[in-house]
Write a protein that holds these residues in place. Structure first.
Motif, PDB file in Angstrom:
ATOM      1  N   ARG A 172      93.902  12.877  54.537  1.00 40.41           N
ATOM      2  CA  ARG A 172      93.360  14.433  54.543  1.00 40.41           C
ATOM      3  C   ARG A 172      94.713  15.253  54.960  1.00 40.41           C
ATOM      4  O   ARG A 172      95.577  14.695  56.009  1.00 40.41           O
ATOM      5  N   CYS A 174      78.424  18.074  56.589  1.00 43.66           N
ATOM      6  CA  CYS A 174      79.624  17.617  56.668  1.00 43.66           C
ATOM      7  C   CYS A 174      80.623  18.549  58.038  1.00 43.66           C
ATOM      8  O   CYS A 174      80.247  19.358  58.305  1.00 43.66           O
ATOM      9  N   ASN A 200      94.377   9.982  57.362  1.00 40.17           N
ATOM     10  CA  ASN A 200      93.157   9.477  56.833  1.00 40.17           C
ATOM     11  C   ASN A 200      92.921   9.939  55.390  1.00 40.17           C
ATOM     12  O   ASN A 200      91.849  10.599  54.933  1.00 40.17           O
ATOM     13  N   GLU A 223      86.307  16.771  59.370  1.00 44.99           N
ATOM     14  CA  GLU A 223      86.902  15.640  59.050  1.00 44.99           C
ATOM     15  C   GLU A 223      86.243  15.000  57.656  1.00 44.99           C
ATOM     16  O   GLU A 223      87.062  14.055  57.056  1.00 44.99           O
ATOM     17  N   THR A 224      85.241  15.638  57.212  1.00 44.13           N
ATOM     18  CA  THR A 224      84.339  15.030  55.993  1.00 44.13           C
ATOM     19  C   THR A 224      83.914  15.967  54.783  1.00 44.13           C
ATOM     20  O   THR A 224      83.774  15.339  53.965  1.00 44.13           O
ATOM     21  N   CYS A 225      84.300  16.938  55.191  1.00 41.04           N
ATOM     22  CA  CYS A 225      84.008  17.972  53.966  1.00 41.04           C
ATOM     23  C   CYS A 225      85.221  18.051  52.851  1.00 41.04           C
ATOM     24  O   CYS A 225      86.169  17.523  53.326  1.00 41.04           O
ATOM     25  N   ASP A 240      90.116  17.048  51.738  1.00 41.37           N
ATOM     26  CA  ASP A 240      90.341  15.697  51.323  1.00 41.37           C
ATOM     27  C   ASP A 240      91.306  15.485  50.199  1.00 41.37           C
ATOM     28  O   ASP A 240      91.018  15.604  49.172  1.00 41.37           O
TER      29      ASP A 240
END
Length: 293
Positions: A201, A114, A199, A117-119, A139
């Motif tokens: 986040r 990740c 998003n 932006e995805t972790c 997140d």
């Protein structure tokens, strides 16, 4: 006795013609049509100049009409809605993970591979002069934080948090953990603060001095500390309990002078990494190879 001079009949005729032509002469007066010297109209237009009125628009000379026209031109869009008056804001520069382990240290918590932006949680740090620049992302729609601790337990920790408030802003706040409760500290060492909520986040960036005056609530970052990673919801801009019961921590103390790229799998990806599961896999493999008697 002298006789009075005889007046010529022509003088009376000329006076009569002048009186008859008077209205026409006044109607054509330069003062009425705005003509200037040389027989030219206003703004230098010649008489008889076709389309001159269309080329140079006329407007009322009153101040109210002028102010209205200026407002419409300067502050209203074509649809008639006011333009925003706030100055443009520079967009938040995305966090670069390619520099992790090279020019900055990184911690990633979540799915293997990740990025920021995805972790589930991401943190980076790097030295910039006499400051340390931190980048945090998680997140969540509430807050994301990092704590500096002398152990791996919550309590007596210096905490920097990025909090998303009800107005859509992300503010950097300073806290001190008193047991399991985070107390906000008015003395905030953060500067050059940036934050954004996109998003679902919360992402932020700020700098903090390496050396600070001695204070119980603010640690010197030139020393090594355990890092505590946490994130969770916020209510009206105030942080609440973190999302998971046991937030991740660094396995060992962290030095800001050493850059590493450390990945920590989240609970969903730790199933086959526990010692019990590994032992179970070995036992099942041995059983299948040996077969039943």
């Amino acid at each position: 006795m002298a006789r009075p001079p005889r007046q010529r009949p022509g003088a009376w005729v000329q006076l009569l013609l002048l009186l008859l032509a008077g209205p026409a002469t006044c109607a054509a007066s330069p003062a009425d049509d705005g003509a200037g010297p040389g027989g030219r109209g206003p703004r230098g237009r010649g008489r008889g100049d076709a389309g001159a009125d269309e080329a140079v628009p006329r407007h009322d000379s009153s101040y109210g009409t002028f102010a209205g026209e200026f407002y419409d031109l300067r502050y209203l869009s074509e649809e008639g809605y006011p333009f925003p008056t706030a100055p443009p804001v520079d967009p938040f520069a995305k966090i670069k993970v390619d520099d992790c382990g090279k020019t900055k240290g990184c911690f990633r918590y979540g799915k293997p591979g990740c990025n920021a932006e995805t972790c589930d949680y991401f943190l980076s740090y790097r030295m910039i002069g006499a400051d340390v620049e931190f980048e945090l992302s998680a997140d969540t729609d509430g807050w994301v934080a990092v704590g500096f601790s002398s152990d791996k337990k919550m309590g007596g920790d210096d905490v920097m948090a990025c909090v998303h408030d009800d107005n859509g802003r992300v503010r950097i706040q300073h806290f001190y953990n008193v047991g399991q409760w985070a107390k906000e500290i008015q003395r905030n060492p953060a500067r050059d603060e940036e934050g954004v909520f996109e998003n679902n986040r919360v992402t932020c960036r700020f700098k903090r001095p390496v050396n600070v005056p001695r204070d119980e609530t603010i640690v010197d970052l030139h020393l090594s500390w355990y890092y505590l990673f946490a994130w969770g919801p916020a209510i009206q801009g105030s942080i609440t309990r973190h999302d998971i019961d046991s937030p991740p921590t660094s396995e060992r103390v962290v030095s800001i002078y050493k850059y590493e790229d450390i990945f920590m799998p989240s609970a969903a990806y730790q199933t086959f990494s526990s010692p019990f599961c590994l032992l179970l896999i070995v036992a099942l493999t041995f059983y299948l190879l040996m077969g039943t008697p």
